[in-house]
Design an enzyme around this catalytic site. Sequence first.
Site, short mmCIF file in Angstrom:
data_model
loop_
_atom_site.label_atom_id
_atom_site.label_comp_id
_atom_site.label_asym_id
_atom_site.label_seq_id
_atom_site.Cartn_x
_atom_site.Cartn_y
_atom_site.Cartn_z
N ARG A 33 0.85 -1.18 0.00
CA ARG A 33 0.00 0.00 0.00
C ARG A 33 0.90 1.24 0.00
NH1 ARG A 33 -2.54 -3.66 3.46
NH2 ARG A 33 -4.64 -4.23 2.76
N LYS A 60 -2.91 -1.98 7.64
CA LYS A 60 -4.34 -1.68 7.65
C LYS A 60 -5.11 -2.60 8.59
CE LYS A 60 -8.25 -1.38 4.46
NZ LYS A 60 -8.66 -1.51 3.06
N HIS A 122 -2.33 3.57 -5.54
CA HIS A 122 -2.98 2.38 -4.99
C HIS A 122 -3.36 1.40 -6.10
CE1 HIS A 122 -4.81 0.32 -1.57
NE2 HIS A 122 -5.74 -0.07 -2.41
N ARG A 125 -1.53 -1.98 -7.04
CA ARG A 125 -1.93 -3.24 -6.43
C ARG A 125 -2.91 -3.99 -7.33
NH1 ARG A 125 -1.41 -4.06 -1.04
NH2 ARG A 125 -3.61 -4.49 -0.65
N HIS A 148 -4.38 -9.13 2.21
CA HIS A 148 -5.82 -9.19 2.36
C HIS A 148 -6.16 -10.32 3.33
CE1 HIS A 148 -6.64 -7.16 -1.78
NE2 HIS A 148 -6.33 -6.28 -0.84
#
Length: 187
Positions: A33, A60, A122, A125, A148
Amino acid sequence: LGDGYKSQAKLAAFDGSRVTAHAMYLLLLTASRPGETRGALWAEFDLDAATWIIPGERMKMGIEHRIPLSSQAVGVLRSMQTLSGGRALVFPGHYRPSQPLNENTFNLALARMGYKGIASAHGFRALFSTVANESGWNHDAIERQLAHQEKDDIRAAYHRSTYLAERERLMQWWADYLDGRKAGNVI
């Protein structure tokens, strides 16, 4: 940035700060990120082991993330060792070197390269995920590389693999793929 080799050539020819160019290239090479890259600390890297370990407090989802580094990513970081001036930050800010690059730096650089309204930092990604998925790489390994979390609660409770060995191969393939695109080769 679907025209991967053209965009990478533009990044190589970027006439702005070398710190910004190197940070954007590492962002592209690692599928991290933008905030993780901007705030990267030298203490998070083991260049000999080609590993970047981002502590949970910078992630995150609040969970430590290990990123295998391609030889190209290690090369970018070795170049940054002199540019960062011995600071704790890998990518120090231009006007405040004790602070990371400004959160707008990447997207402003993309705008200078002609990508305003077309691409975002971003979005690197999404580019990585799309190309890796279309090239047949394991979906779970790709998702772990992107940090994720599993959406299925039951699967998440039992499926704890990091796919680190596969991600090492994936990230070297990705860097080689980008190099090939820059050279005009379709891999």
